[in-house]
Design a protein around this motif. Structure first.
Motif, PDB file in Angstrom:
ATOM      1  N   ALA A   8      -9.425  15.451   9.188  1.00  0.00           N
ATOM      2  CA  ALA A   8     -10.696  15.225   8.103  1.00  0.00           C
ATOM      3  C   ALA A   8     -10.165  14.689   6.600  1.00  0.00           C
ATOM      4  N   PHE A   9      -8.533  14.801   6.361  1.00  0.00           N
ATOM      5  CA  PHE A   9      -8.056  14.030   5.637  1.00  0.00           C
ATOM      6  C   PHE A   9      -8.328  12.228   5.455  1.00  0.00           C
ATOM      7  N   VAL A  10      -8.115  12.226   6.915  1.00  0.00           N
ATOM      8  CA  VAL A  10      -7.646   9.969   6.968  1.00  0.00           C
ATOM      9  C   VAL A  10      -9.264   9.959   6.657  1.00  0.00           C
ATOM     10  N   TRP A  54      -8.956  17.004  -3.084  1.00  0.00           N
ATOM     11  CA  TRP A  54      -8.253  17.458  -3.703  1.00  0.00           C
ATOM     12  C   TRP A  54      -6.572  16.351  -3.267  1.00  0.00           C
ATOM     13  N   LEU A  55      -6.625  16.943  -2.488  1.00  0.00           N
ATOM     14  CA  LEU A  55      -5.109  15.273  -2.167  1.00  0.00           C
ATOM     15  C   LEU A  55      -5.721  13.906  -1.901  1.00  0.00           C
ATOM     16  N   SER A  56      -6.762  13.747  -1.592  1.00  0.00           N
ATOM     17  CA  SER A  56      -7.301  12.522  -1.116  1.00  0.00           C
ATOM     18  C   SER A  56      -7.794  11.676  -1.949  1.00  0.00           C
ATOM     19  N   LYS A  57      -8.327  12.469  -3.432  1.00  0.00           N
ATOM     20  CA  LYS A  57      -8.483  11.948  -4.647  1.00  0.00           C
ATOM     21  C   LYS A  57      -7.406  11.529  -5.527  1.00  0.00           C
ATOM     22  N   LEU A  94      -9.844  10.046   3.158  1.00  0.00           N
ATOM     23  CA  LEU A  94      -9.052   8.954   2.486  1.00  0.00           C
ATOM     24  C   LEU A  94     -10.149   7.882   2.798  1.00  0.00           C
ATOM     25  N   GLU A  95     -10.738   7.365   3.751  1.00  0.00           N
ATOM     26  CA  GLU A  95     -10.800   6.396   4.097  1.00  0.00           C
ATOM     27  C   GLU A  95     -12.605   6.144   2.735  1.00  0.00           C
ATOM     28  N   ALA A  96     -13.196   7.575   2.333  1.00  0.00           N
ATOM     29  CA  ALA A  96     -14.324   7.362   2.137  1.00  0.00           C
ATOM     30  C   ALA A  96     -13.221   7.282   0.366  1.00  0.00           C
ATOM     31  N   ASP A  97     -12.565   8.124   0.212  1.00  0.00           N
ATOM     32  CA  ASP A  97     -12.026   7.466  -1.510  1.00  0.00           C
ATOM     33  C   ASP A  97     -11.582   6.051  -1.540  1.00  0.00           C
ATOM     34  N   GLY A 115       0.299  -1.173  -0.039  1.00  0.00           N
ATOM     35  CA  GLY A 115      -0.021   0.302  -0.331  1.00  0.00           C
ATOM     36  C   GLY A 115       0.936   0.983   0.077  1.00  0.00           C
ATOM     37  N   LEU A 116       0.299   2.437   0.927  1.00  0.00           N
ATOM     38  CA  LEU A 116       0.966   3.471   0.196  1.00  0.00           C
ATOM     39  C   LEU A 116       1.335   4.097   2.076  1.00  0.00           C
ATOM     40  N   LEU A 117       2.241   4.998   2.370  1.00  0.00           N
ATOM     41  CA  LEU A 117       2.529   5.648   3.439  1.00  0.00           C
ATOM     42  C   LEU A 117       2.578   6.942   3.284  1.00  0.00           C
ATOM     43  N   VAL A 118       1.192   7.122   4.025  1.00  0.00           N
ATOM     44  CA  VAL A 118       1.437   9.238   3.667  1.00  0.00           C
ATOM     45  C   VAL A 118       1.824   9.730   5.084  1.00  0.00           C
TER      46      VAL A 118
END
Length: 150
Positions: free
Chosen positions: A108-110, A44-47, A113-116, A26-29
């Motif tokens: 909110a970002f986390v 924008w960043l999450s998508k 990203l979970e939603a995306d 996966g990804l480490l962000v």
């Protein structure tokens, strides 16, 4: 908002000898937040991260995304991404947002990203002394700054 995205074969976050997050492929962000970051930056960043085509397809070409491979992600807050190093040898972190601003944006970002990704995203602990371990796959490391979208 600035992110360092690393494609990993595995990654984990440990706090005080306790593993709080662990993934395989996966990804480490690593995520840095500044005072003027907004919901627009989060969206924008999450998508962008969820759809980055940096995983190999059946031909060995980086052509598939985290969504496509159903991979996992760990997001770790890292204010040092906004270090100013132009003057002297001691970095200044004046651009990094204070916790009262950055914690809600990080959370909110986390959530976004979970939603995306349509899956749980693991995290470190905001403000903690974390030990981040990873096996960078490739190596593939990409830096994205929402202030440089164009």
């Amino acid at each position: 908002m600035k992110a360092v995205i690393q494609r990993v074969s595995k990654a984990s976050v440990t706090i005080e000898n306790e593993t709080v997050a662990s993934i395989s492929q996966g990804l480490l962000v690593l995520l840095g937040i500044v005072t003027d970051d907004t919901q627009e930056d989060i969206l924008w960043l999450s998508k962008k991260i969820a759809n980055l085509r940096i995983f190999e397809d059946e031909y060995g070409v980086m052509n598939t995304s985290l969504i496509n491979i159903k991979g996992d992600a760990i997001v770790v807050s890292q204010f040092t991404l906004h270090a100013a190093t132009k003057k002297g040898n001691r970095p200044s972190y004046i651009k990094a947002a204070k916790p009262d601003i950055s914690i809600p944006l990080y959370e909110a970002f986390v959530s976004q990203l979970e939603a995306d990704l349509e899956r749980k995203v693991q995290t470190g602990k905001f403000g903690a002394d974390m030990k981040v371990e990873l096996l960078n796959d490739g190596p593939v490391t990409i830096i994205i700054d929402t202030k440089n979208k164009e």
